[in-house]
Design a protein around this motif. Structure first.
Motif, PDB file in Angstrom:
ATOM      1  N   CYS A  52       0.834  -1.199   0.000  1.00  0.00           N
ATOM      2  CA  CYS A  52       0.000   0.000   0.000  1.00  0.00           C
ATOM      3  C   CYS A  52       0.875   1.259   0.000  1.00  0.00           C
ATOM      4  O   CYS A  52       0.672   2.171  -0.800  1.00  0.00           O
ATOM      5  N   ASN A  53       1.861   1.297   0.893  1.00  0.00           N
ATOM      6  CA  ASN A  53       2.773   2.444   0.954  1.00  0.00           C
ATOM      7  C   ASN A  53       3.615   2.560  -0.312  1.00  0.00           C
ATOM      8  O   ASN A  53       3.812   3.652  -0.856  1.00  0.00           O
ATOM      9  N   PHE A  54       4.122   1.416  -0.765  1.00  0.00           N
ATOM     10  CA  PHE A  54       4.973   1.389  -1.947  1.00  0.00           C
ATOM     11  C   PHE A  54       4.197   1.856  -3.180  1.00  0.00           C
ATOM     12  O   PHE A  54       4.731   2.567  -4.036  1.00  0.00           O
ATOM     13  N   GLY A  55       2.917   1.502  -3.259  1.00  0.00           N
ATOM     14  CA  GLY A  55       2.092   1.950  -4.371  1.00  0.00           C
ATOM     15  C   GLY A  55       2.016   3.464  -4.465  1.00  0.00           C
ATOM     16  O   GLY A  55       2.167   4.044  -5.542  1.00  0.00           O
ATOM     17  N   LEU A  56       1.798   4.102  -3.325  1.00  0.00           N
ATOM     18  CA  LEU A  56       1.757   5.577  -3.333  1.00  0.00           C
ATOM     19  C   LEU A  56       3.101   6.161  -3.756  1.00  0.00           C
ATOM     20  O   LEU A  56       3.158   7.128  -4.509  1.00  0.00           O
ATOM     21  N   LEU A  57       4.170   5.576  -3.244  1.00  0.00           N
ATOM     22  CA  LEU A  57       5.506   6.062  -3.597  1.00  0.00           C
ATOM     23  C   LEU A  57       5.749   5.920  -5.102  1.00  0.00           C
ATOM     24  O   LEU A  57       6.250   6.858  -5.741  1.00  0.00           O
ATOM     25  N   ALA A  69      -0.604  -1.623  -9.775  1.00  0.00           N
ATOM     26  CA  ALA A  69      -0.349  -3.054  -9.578  1.00  0.00           C
ATOM     27  C   ALA A  69      -0.089  -3.359  -8.103  1.00  0.00           C
ATOM     28  O   ALA A  69      -0.645  -4.321  -7.548  1.00  0.00           O
ATOM     29  N   GLU A  70       0.731  -2.554  -7.455  1.00  0.00           N
ATOM     30  CA  GLU A  70       1.017  -2.761  -6.025  1.00  0.00           C
ATOM     31  C   GLU A  70      -0.243  -2.574  -5.190  1.00  0.00           C
ATOM     32  O   GLU A  70      -0.508  -3.347  -4.263  1.00  0.00           O
ATOM     33  N   LEU A  71      -1.009  -1.543  -5.506  1.00  0.00           N
ATOM     34  CA  LEU A  71      -2.212  -1.263  -4.724  1.00  0.00           C
ATOM     35  C   LEU A  71      -3.273  -2.350  -4.920  1.00  0.00           C
ATOM     36  O   LEU A  71      -3.940  -2.741  -3.958  1.00  0.00           O
ATOM     37  N   HIS A  72      -3.410  -2.853  -6.130  1.00  0.00           N
ATOM     38  CA  HIS A  72      -4.364  -3.943  -6.343  1.00  0.00           C
ATOM     39  C   HIS A  72      -3.919  -5.208  -5.607  1.00  0.00           C
ATOM     40  O   HIS A  72      -4.753  -5.929  -5.049  1.00  0.00           O
ATOM     41  N   ALA A  73      -2.609  -5.451  -5.578  1.00  0.00           N
ATOM     42  CA  ALA A  73      -2.100  -6.603  -4.819  1.00  0.00           C
ATOM     43  C   ALA A  73      -2.358  -6.404  -3.325  1.00  0.00           C
ATOM     44  O   ALA A  73      -2.741  -7.352  -2.620  1.00  0.00           O
ATOM     45  N   ALA A  74      -2.174  -5.179  -2.832  1.00  0.00           N
ATOM     46  CA  ALA A  74      -2.443  -4.879  -1.416  1.00  0.00           C
ATOM     47  C   ALA A  74      -3.923  -5.066  -1.100  1.00  0.00           C
ATOM     48  O   ALA A  74      -4.281  -5.614  -0.048  1.00  0.00           O
ATOM     49  N   LEU A  75      -4.784  -4.628  -2.018  1.00  0.00           N
ATOM     50  CA  LEU A  75      -6.224  -4.748  -1.816  1.00  0.00           C
ATOM     51  C   LEU A  75      -6.642  -6.224  -1.762  1.00  0.00           C
ATOM     52  O   LEU A  75      -7.405  -6.630  -0.875  1.00  0.00           O
ATOM     53  N   GLU A  76      -6.129  -6.998  -2.681  1.00  0.00           N
ATOM     54  CA  GLU A  76      -6.444  -8.433  -2.699  1.00  0.00           C
ATOM     55  C   GLU A  76      -5.961  -9.102  -1.405  1.00  0.00           C
ATOM     56  O   GLU A  76      -6.675  -9.899  -0.801  1.00  0.00           O
ATOM     57  N   LEU A  77      -4.770  -8.733  -0.972  1.00  0.00           N
ATOM     58  CA  LEU A  77      -4.223  -9.300   0.252  1.00  0.00           C
ATOM     59  C   LEU A  77      -5.068  -8.895   1.459  1.00  0.00           C
ATOM     60  O   LEU A  77      -5.405  -9.737   2.303  1.00  0.00           O
ATOM     61  N   GLU A  87      -7.848  -2.545   3.824  1.00  0.00           N
ATOM     62  CA  GLU A  87      -8.667  -2.513   2.613  1.00  0.00           C
ATOM     63  C   GLU A  87      -9.138  -1.085   2.328  1.00  0.00           C
ATOM     64  O   GLU A  87      -9.015  -0.594   1.200  1.00  0.00           O
ATOM     65  N   ALA A  88      -9.653  -0.409   3.337  1.00  0.00           N
ATOM     66  CA  ALA A  88     -10.146   0.960   3.154  1.00  0.00           C
ATOM     67  C   ALA A  88      -9.016   1.915   2.782  1.00  0.00           C
ATOM     68  O   ALA A  88      -9.164   2.761   1.895  1.00  0.00           O
ATOM     69  N   THR A  89      -7.881   1.781   3.456  1.00  0.00           N
ATOM     70  CA  THR A  89      -6.729   2.645   3.162  1.00  0.00           C
ATOM     71  C   THR A  89      -6.257   2.427   1.734  1.00  0.00           C
ATOM     72  O   THR A  89      -5.957   3.383   1.007  1.00  0.00           O
ATOM     73  N   LEU A  94      -5.832   3.991  -3.965  1.00  0.00           N
ATOM     74  CA  LEU A  94      -6.184   3.793  -5.365  1.00  0.00           C
ATOM     75  C   LEU A  94      -6.885   5.036  -5.915  1.00  0.00           C
ATOM     76  O   LEU A  94      -6.637   5.455  -7.052  1.00  0.00           O
ATOM     77  N   GLY A  95      -7.744   5.634  -5.096  1.00  0.00           N
ATOM     78  CA  GLY A  95      -8.401   6.875  -5.506  1.00  0.00           C
ATOM     79  C   GLY A  95      -7.399   7.981  -5.783  1.00  0.00           C
ATOM     80  O   GLY A  95      -7.524   8.713  -6.775  1.00  0.00           O
TER      81      GLY A  95
END
Length: 170
Positions: A52-57, A69-77, A87-89, A94-95
């Motif tokens: 999640c953090n890495f996706g924003l970075l 891709a990172e955020l979708h993987a975080a969401l699935e996890l 999940e909410a974060t 993603l937004g």
């Protein structure tokens, strides 16, 4: 295994610190190291947090597809382990990425999903924080009446917080 978990946490925290200080390449190295160690240690929650953090970075580094891709993987996890706050974060992040790419409808959908997820948690302060993101996106998209209603709802929920960062977010 335990040392890897602690070391992974340390690198994750250093990544967060460097990210906050604008040292993006250093943050990237720490996040990547933390992510690798979280996988070895089998710590799925930590892996989700790091993704999640890495996706924003990655988005800040101009790599929106890698960020998604990172955020979708975080969401699935997050969903697979039943971690609703993560999940909410992640939905909120993603937004942020969709909004930065000019994908307003996708961004609004993600922010709305984040609010819906946190409502199931019954966490008014977190809900208020996420409603703040939704309200700002609604305002930027010209939906001012909806934004005004949403920010009023966010402020009401955040009144319970003594956290200055939460109040500043609004």
């Amino acid at each position: 295994r335990q040392d890897g978990r602690w070391l992974g946490g340390l690198h994750g925290n250093l990544g967060t610190l460097h990210h906050a200080l604008g040292r993006l390449e250093s943050a990237r190295a720490h996040y990547e190291h933390s992510l690798a160690l979280s996988r070895v240690a089998g710590n799925r929650q930590w892996e989700g947090n790091m993704r999640c953090n890495f996706g924003l970075l990655l988005n800040e580094l101009g790599k929106p597809q890698a960020a998604l891709a990172e955020l979708h993987a975080a969401l699935e996890l997050a969903r697979s382990i039943g971690h609703m706050r993560l999940e909410a974060t992640t939905q909120c992040n993603l937004g942020i990425v969709h909004e930065a790419a000019g994908q307003t409808d996708a961004a609004l959908s993600c922010y709305s999903q984040a609010v819906e997820t946190v409502q199931r948690m019954a966490s008014p302060v977190v809900e208020g924080q996420l409603r703040g993101y939704l309200a700002a996106a609604l305002a930027r998209s010209g939906r001012l009446d909806e934004a005004e209603s949403c920010i009023a709802s966010a402020a009401e929920r955040c009144k319970a917080s003594n956290d200055p960062a939460t109040r500043a977010l609004l």
